[in-house]
Write a protein that holds these residues in place. Structure first.
Motif, PDB file in Angstrom:
ATOM      1  N   HIS A 180       8.395 102.188  20.328  1.00 50.43           N
ATOM      2  CA  HIS A 180       8.984 103.310  21.068  1.00 50.43           C
ATOM      3  C   HIS A 180       7.899 104.273  21.583  1.00 50.43           C
ATOM      4  O   HIS A 180       6.730 103.894  21.653  1.00 50.43           O
ATOM      5  CB  HIS A 180      10.038 104.024  20.223  1.00 50.43           C
ATOM      6  CG  HIS A 180      10.973 103.055  19.516  1.00 50.43           C
ATOM      7  ND1 HIS A 180      11.992 102.392  20.187  1.00 50.43           N
ATOM      8  CD2 HIS A 180      11.010 102.617  18.238  1.00 50.43           C
ATOM      9  CE1 HIS A 180      12.608 101.587  19.326  1.00 50.43           C
ATOM     10  NE2 HIS A 180      12.031 101.692  18.131  1.00 50.43           N
ATOM     11  N   GLU A 215      11.736 108.140  15.037  1.00 47.30           N
ATOM     12  CA  GLU A 215      11.039 106.924  14.616  1.00 47.30           C
ATOM     13  C   GLU A 215       9.686 106.799  15.311  1.00 47.30           C
ATOM     14  O   GLU A 215       8.693 106.398  14.706  1.00 47.30           O
ATOM     15  CB  GLU A 215      11.912 105.696  14.935  1.00 47.30           C
ATOM     16  CG  GLU A 215      11.341 104.401  14.355  1.00 47.30           C
ATOM     17  CD  GLU A 215      11.916 103.155  15.022  1.00 47.30           C
ATOM     18  OE1 GLU A 215      13.018 103.226  15.597  1.00 47.30           O
ATOM     19  OE2 GLU A 215      11.227 102.114  14.996  1.00 47.30           O
ATOM     20  N   HIS A 243       7.782  99.503  13.189  1.00 48.76           N
ATOM     21  CA  HIS A 243       9.077 100.171  13.333  1.00 48.76           C
ATOM     22  C   HIS A 243       9.606 100.649  11.991  1.00 48.76           C
ATOM     23  O   HIS A 243       9.194 100.177  10.943  1.00 48.76           O
ATOM     24  CB  HIS A 243      10.102  99.207  13.945  1.00 48.76           C
ATOM     25  CG  HIS A 243       9.834  98.880  15.377  1.00 48.76           C
ATOM     26  ND1 HIS A 243      10.497  99.447  16.431  1.00 48.76           N
ATOM     27  CD2 HIS A 243       8.920  98.017  15.920  1.00 48.76           C
ATOM     28  CE1 HIS A 243      10.028  98.962  17.574  1.00 48.76           C
ATOM     29  NE2 HIS A 243       9.051  98.078  17.292  1.00 48.76           N
ATOM     30  N   PHE A 244      10.566 101.596  12.123  1.00 45.96           N
ATOM     31  CA  PHE A 244      11.397 101.956  10.959  1.00 45.96           C
ATOM     32  C   PHE A 244      12.829 101.655  11.338  1.00 45.96           C
ATOM     33  O   PHE A 244      13.199 101.657  12.524  1.00 45.96           O
ATOM     34  CB  PHE A 244      11.206 103.425  10.569  1.00 45.96           C
ATOM     35  CG  PHE A 244       9.923 103.648   9.804  1.00 45.96           C
ATOM     36  CD1 PHE A 244       9.906 103.597   8.409  1.00 45.96           C
ATOM     37  CD2 PHE A 244       8.723 103.895  10.473  1.00 45.96           C
ATOM     38  CE1 PHE A 244       8.710 103.794   7.720  1.00 45.96           C
ATOM     39  CE2 PHE A 244       7.544 104.090   9.785  1.00 45.96           C
ATOM     40  CZ  PHE A 244       7.530 104.036   8.401  1.00 45.96           C
TER      41      PHE A 244
END
Ligand SMILES: [Zn+2]
Length: 956
Positions: A768, A782, A835-836
Motif C-alpha cells: 500500500h 497498515e 502486509h498486516f
C-alpha cells in the motif's frame, strides 16, 4: 500448747481488769486521788536525784542492803516460789471468778483504793526517811514517772514504794509497815511487751524484791504495781509506778592518728554492755572489706578500736562504722549507734583550677579543672557564677562533664545578667576519695562590647548570598537567617544556618515572588533566639533589554542584556509572519557575560522567507523552582532580501566497469534545507530502463544515492542522470548531473529469470501507500506499519552485507503491476511483500505467508514466461516456509501456516516471491502488540532469520 496459752491469756486479762479499774479511778478523780499521790512520789524522786552526793551515799547503803538480801539462797528460792505461787493464785482466783464476781471485785477494789489513797499519805506523814537508789548517769536511768512542774514545792518524803535499777537488777522496796499475815506482792512487766512478760514478785520481810531484768530481756519503761494480800480479804492495790531501764546512749569520737590510721573512741558505755563490737567497711565496693573489731575496754565505760586502712584494701573515701554491744539485759548483741564514719582522704594533690580565654571585652570565658596521674581523681565539678550587682539573683551552676580527669565549662554572661559587671566564680571539685575542694577564682570584670551587627545581602546566580558580622557573636555557626518575600506573607519563609564564617546562601528555588525580601538574623548561642539584625533586599521582576542586528544577508543576532542572575538560561523563539508559526524555532543562546546572552538567527531556518520576523525572549527562572517565563517581546526584524544559493550537486565514486556512481546533493550556508532527493538514471531511448533512486537520509547537510547499472538491466551505455531536490519549504529544484558511461557485465538475476545467479539483493515491498492506506484499525493505517517493518528488515539485511531495493521509502502510492515491473528491472534474488492482515472476525489472529498459486482465470500479464515454473514455485515455497516458521517462533504468534494465492505481486514478479501477513490489525490484542517497536523487532528478526536460511540453502 494452744490450751495452756489460752489459759494464761485469760488470767492476765483478769489482772488487767484489776489494774484497769485502778487507772479508771484515777481518771475519774481528775488527778486528785491516786494519781496525785503518784505524782508526789515522782516529784520527790526528782528532788532527790538532784542531790547527787546524797544519792551516791545512799547507793552504797542500798548495795549493802542488796548484798544482804542476796546472801541467803533460801530466800532466793523462796522468791522464786513466791512468784510461782503468786501466779498460781492469780490463776486460781481467775478460775473461780465468773463475770459477775469480777465486776463486784472491781467495785470493791475501787472503794478500797479510795481508802488506800488516804492511807498512802500515812508513811510520808510519819517522816520515814526516803531511801532511794540514784543512778549517776542520768535521771532517766532509774527514775519514776515525773512531773517537774510541782518539783520545787516538794519536801523530802519516803514514798510508799520505791524502785531502782542497777546493771540488770531492778530493786523494788515497799516502805510501808507490813502487818501480821499481810503479804506484799509486786506485779512487774515491760511496757514494750505489754503484760506478756508479767511476773509477780513477793516482797521479803523487809518489803524488798529483786527483779532479774534478763528474764524480761527488754530496755525501756517497766510497770510496777504493788498489792497487799491478807488472808480472807480481797487483794488491795497499794501503788502503781513506772521505772525506766535506760537504753545505752554511747558517744563516739573518731580521730585520725596518722596517715591511714584512725582510732574510734566509744564512751559512756553502760555496765549492762559487757563487750563492744565494731564492724568497719569502706563505701567502695560494698562490704567487700568489712572487718569486725573487738573494742578494747580502756576504763569502766570507755572502749577503743584502732583501724588501719591496710586492713581495708587501702580504700580511699568514706568508711562506715557501726557499734554493737553485748547486753546483759537482752542476752544478745544490741545496736548502740551508727556513726558518720570517717574519710580516708587521697594524699595526692588536688587538680588545678584555672580560668582561660578571659578578656575584659569578651562575653565568655572558660573554667578548666585539670588533674593528672599525680593528682586526686576528679569525680565531679560544680561551678557557681554570678554577677556582682543584685547579689546572686543570676547565679547559675555549671556542671561540666569530667573526662580524662579534666573538665571545662564555658561561661557566657548571657546565662547571667548579661550586663557589664564583675562576674564571680566559685569552683567546687569533688574527688573520688570523698573529699571536696572549693576554689574562689575571684571576680572578673567584663565590659560588654557595644553590639554591632552588619548583614550583607547580595544577589548571586545561586541565590541571596548572606554574610553576618557581629560583635556580639562568638560562634557564627549558631546564627540563623530567616528569609521570606513580602508576597503572600511568610508562606515562603525559610531558615538558613550560617557557616563558621557567618555565610549562607538563600536559594532562589526556596522562595516565591518578586519585590521585597525580608532577612532577619538571629543568634542561638544561648539556646534562645536573640535578634541581631533585620533588613530587606529587592528581587526585581526581570526587565531585559534587547538589541537585534543584521550580521550578514541571511544572519541576524539578538542580544539580550540586563538578564537577572536568577535567570539560568535564555531562549529565543523566532518565526515569520508568513503561514503562522509553521517555521517557529527556539534558538539557544550563548552567555556573553553574567547578564548578557546572544542568539544567532538564520533565515535558512525559516525557509529563506522575507518579511516580518517575530522574536520573543524567554528565560528559565530559579525563583520558586526552575520554570520558563517570558522575559520580553520585541519588534522583531524585517528581512527584505535573502541571499539564496543552489544546493551543490556532485558525483563521486564513479566506476564505469562496476556500473556504479554516487550522486551527492549538499546544502550550503545560504541554500535551502533539503527534505529528500530523487535521482533518475536511464540509457535507453524513451527512458525505457529508467530507475528512480530516492533518499531522505541527510548527514551533515548531504543526501546521497548510488546509481547501479544492475537496476537498469545491465545495458552497457551512456546514462543520463537527473536529480530533483525537495526542500523543507515544499519547493523542488531539478539538477542535471550529466552523462556517465556504465559498462558492467550483465550478471543476471533471479528477478530476470536467472535463478542460479545470487546477487545478495533483496527486494522489499512495503504494501500500500499514499491514497491506499490498506487496513485501518484503532487509528493505525497498515501502510505505515508496513513501512516501519520494511525499515527494520532493511537495516538488518544491510548490516549483514545484503543490498536492499525497495518499492517505496515514504508514503507514496505505487500500482501493483508497477511494483512487479520495478522488481523485474532490478537485480534482486527474492521478493517480499510486507502486509498486516484484517478480518471481519475480531478473534482472528496470527501470521500467514503466501506464495503463488496459479488460477487459469487470473492469467499473468508481464510474467507469462516464469510465473508457474517449478523452479520459481519451489524456491518461493522454500522461502515462504523458512520465513513463516522463523517469524512465528520469534514473535510467539499464532501460526496460520503457509498458504497459496494468485495475488498480483506474487504472479507478475519473476523472482521467487512471498507475501507476508504479519498479524491481524482487527484483533484488539494483536493490534496493540504489532504497534510496539519491541514486537516489530521480534517480527523483523524472524523474517531476516528466514531470509538468511533461504540463502544458506541456495548460495553455495
Ligand atoms: Zn495489505
Amino acid at each position: 500448747m494452744y490450751k495452756s496459752k489460752k489459759h494464761w491469756v485469760v488470767a492476765s486479762a483478769t489482772v488487767l481488769a484489776i489494774l484497769g479499774s485502778a487507772s479508771a479511778v484515777s481518771a475519774d478523780e481528775t488527778g486528785q486521788s491516786v494519781t496525785s499521790s503518784i505524782e508526789t512520789e515522782a516529784v520527790l524522786a526528782i528532788a532527790d536525784n538532784e542531790s547527787e552526793q546524797d544519792g551516791t551515799k545512799e547507793l552504797e547503803v542500798n548495795k549493802e542492803a542488796l548484798v544482804t538480801n542476796d546472801v541467803t539462797e533460801e530466800e532466793k528460792v523462796a522468791e522464786k516460789e513466791a512468784e510461782v505461787v503468786s501466779e498460781t493464785e492469780v490463776q486460781a482466783s481467775e478460775t473461780n471468778t465468773d463475770q459477775a464476781t469480777a465486776e463486784k471485785t472491781d467495785t470493791e477494789l475501787v472503794s478500797e483504793q479510795q481508802e488506800a489513797k488516804l492511807s498512802n499519805a500515812t508513811p510520808a506523814d510519819a517522816g520515814i526517811k526516803l531511801r532511794r537508789v540514784v543512778d549517776n548517769s542520768s535521771t532517766s536511768n532509774a527514775n519514776q514517772t515525773t512531773d517537774t512542774s510541782t518539783g520545787t514545792s516538794a519536801v523530802k518524803e519516803e514514798p510508799l514504794v520505791s524502785a531502782s535499777v542497777e546493771r540488770k537488777t531492778l530493786t523494788i522496796k515497799y516502805n510501808g509497815i507490813i502487818k501480821n499475815q499481810e503479804k506484799i506482792k509486786f506485779a512487774v512487766w515491760s511496757d514494750n511487751k505489754g503484760q506478756d512478760d508479767i511476773v509477780w514478785y513477793d516482797a521479803n520481810n523487809l518489803g524488798a524484791a529483786y527483779v532479774d531484768l534478763s528474764k524480761h530481756k527488754d530496755y525501756g519503761l517497766y510497770h510496777v504495781h504493788t498489792y497487799s494480800f491478807v488472808p480472807n480479804t480481797a487483794a488491795k492495790g497499794l501503788n502503781a509506778l513506772t521505772v525506766t531501764v535506760a537504753k545505752p546512749e554511747i558517744q563516739t569520737n573518731i580521730n585520725k592518728t596518722s596517715a591511714g590510721n584512725f582510732e574510734i573512741l566509744i564512751n559512756n558505755v553502760p555496765d549492762t554492755i559487757t563487750s563492744v563490737l565494731v564492724p568497719v567497711w569502706s563505701a567502695k565496693n560494698g562490704q567487700d572489706d568489712i572487718k569486725w573489731y573487738q573494742a578494747t575496754k580502756t576504763t569502766a565505760s570507755n572502749y577503743k578500736v584502732n583501724v588501719s586502712v591496710h586492713d581495708h584494701k587501702n580504700d580511699t573515701g568514706l568508711y562506715n562504722i557501726h557499734i554493737y554491744g553485748q547486753s546483759v539485759i537482752t542476752g544478745g548483741l544490741v545496736g548502740l549507734t551508727a556513726t558518720s564514719g570517717f574519710t580516708n582522704a587521697d594524699s595526692r594533690a588536688n587538680a588545678t583550677v584555672s580560668m582561660v580565654n578571659y578578656a575584659e571585652n569578651k562575653t565568655s570565658f572558660d573554667i578548666v579543672v585539670a588533674g593528672n596521674s599525680n593528682t586526686k581523681t576528679v569525680k565531679a565539678v560544680s561551678i557557681a557564677v554570678w554577677s556582682q550587682d543584685k547579689g546572686q539573683d543570676d547565679l547559675k551552676w555549671y556542671t561540666p562533664t569530667v573526662s580524662g580527669n579534666k573538665a571545662t565549662a564555658t561561661v557566657n554572661i548571657a546565662n547571667h545578667s548579661n550586663t557589664s559587671d564583675y562576674y564571680i566564680v566559685h569552683t567546687y571539685v569533688d574527688y573520688t576519695d570523698g573529699t571536696r575542694s572549693g576554689t574562689n577564682l575571684g571576680s572578673y570584670k567584663i565590659t560588654k562590647p557595644v553590639s554591632k551587627t552588619v548583614v550583607n545581602a547580595e544577589l548571586t546566580s545561586a541565590g541571596i548570598s548572606l554574610q553576618v558580622t557581629s560583635t556580639s557573636v562568638n560562634d557564627y555557626s549558631k546564627v540563623k537567617f530567616a528569609v521570606w518575600s513580602d508576597e503572600n506573607g511568610q508562606d515562603d519563609i525559610k531558615w538558613y544556618n550560617a557557616d563558621k564564617t557567618g555565610k549562607a546562601v538563600a536559594s532562589y528555588e526556596n522562595h516565591k515572588g518578586f519585590g521585597n525580601y525580608n532577612i532577619h538574623t538571629y543568634s542561638f548561642e544561648t539556646g534562645k533566639a536573640v535578634g541581631l539584625n533585620g533588613r530587606t533586599i529587592t528581587i526585581a521582576k526581570p526587565k531585559v533589554s534587547t538589541k537585534i542586528d543584521q550580521k550578514d544577508e541571511n544572519t541576524y543576532t539578538v542580544q539580550v542584556s540586563n538578564v537577572p542572575l536568577y535567570i539560568s538560561s535564555v531562549t529565543v523563539p523566532v518565526w515569520t509572519s508568513k503561514n503562522g508559526q509553521d517555521d517557529i524555532k527556539w534558538y539557544k543562546t550563548t552567555q556573553e557575560n553574567t547578564s548578557t546572552y546572544k542568539a544567532t538567527i538564520s533565515v535558512k531556518d525559516h525557509n529563506h522567507e522575507t518579511g516580518q520576523y517575530n522574536v520573543h525572549i524567554y528565560g528559565y527562572s530559579k525563583i520558586g523552582g526552575s520554570h520558563l517565563m517570558g522575559l520580553a517581546g520585541t519588534d522583531g526584524f524585517v528581512v527584505k532580501n535573502v541571499k539564496t544559493e543552489e544546493v551543490k550537486l556532485s558525483v563521486s565514486n564513479y566506476n564505469a566497469n562496476a556500473g556504479t556512481l554516487d550522486v551527492v546533493l549538499s546544502e550550503t550556508t545560504n541554500s535551502k534545507s533539503i527534505k529528500s532527493i530523487s535521482v533518475a538514471a536511464w540509457s535507453e531511448e524513451n527512458q525505457k530502463n529508467i530507475y528512480w533512486y530516492t533518499s531522505s537520509e541527510k548527514t551533515n547537510g548531504q543526501v546521497k544515492v548510488t546509481v547501479n547499472e544492475r537496476n537498469h538491466g545491465y545495458i552497457k551505455s551512456d546514462y543520463t542522470v537527473h536529480a530533483y531536490v525537495d526542500y523543507t519549504d515544499g519547493t523542488r529544484t531539478g539538477h542535471v548531473a550529466g552523462t556517465y558511461a556504465l559498462n558492467a557485465d550483465k550478471k543476471g538475476s533471479a528477478s530476470q529469470g536467472d535463478y542460479e545467479v545470487i546477487n545478495k539483493v533483496v527486494y522489499l515491498d512495503a504494501g500500500h501507500g499514499g491514497s491506499d492506506s490498506g487496513a485501518y484499525y484503532y487509528n493505525t493505517a497498515e501502510k505505515t506499519l508496513n513501512l516501519s517493518m520494511q525499515k527494520l528488515i532493511k537495516a538488518k539485511l544491510e548490516a549483514a552485507g545484503y543490498t536492499v531495493v525497495t518499492t517505496r521509502t515514504d508514503d507514496t502510492y505505487v500500482g501493483l503491476t508497477e511494483r512487479s515491473q520495478k522488481v523485474n528491472a532490478s537485480a534482486s534474488d527474492i521478493f517480499l511483500s510486507i502486509h498486516f492482515n484484517a478480518s471481519t472476525s475480531a478473534a482472528a489472529s496470527g501470521i500467514e505467508t503466501y506464495y503463488y498459486q496459479y488460477y487459469p482465470e487470473y492469467p499473468a500479464k508481464i510474467n507469462t514466461k516464469y510465473h508457474n515454473t517449478s523452479e520459481r514455485i519451489n524456491r518461493s515455497a522454500t522461502l515462504a516456509n523458512a520465513i513463516q516458521s522463523a517469524t512465528v517462533s520469534s514473535a510467539g504468534a499464532k501460526n496460520n501456516g503457509v498458504q497459496r494465492n494468485t495475488f498480483a505481486v506474487l504472479r507478475e514478479t519473476t523472482a521467487p516471491a512471498v507475501l507476508l501477513e504479519l498479524g491481524y490489525m482487527s484483533n484488539a490484542t494483536e493490534s496493540q502488540k504489532i504497534k510496539t517497536s519491541a514486537y516489530q523487532e521480534k517480527l523483523a528478526n524472524g523474517i531476516v532469520s528466514g531470509i538468511l536460511s533461504y540463502y544458506k540453502k541456495y548460495d553455495i
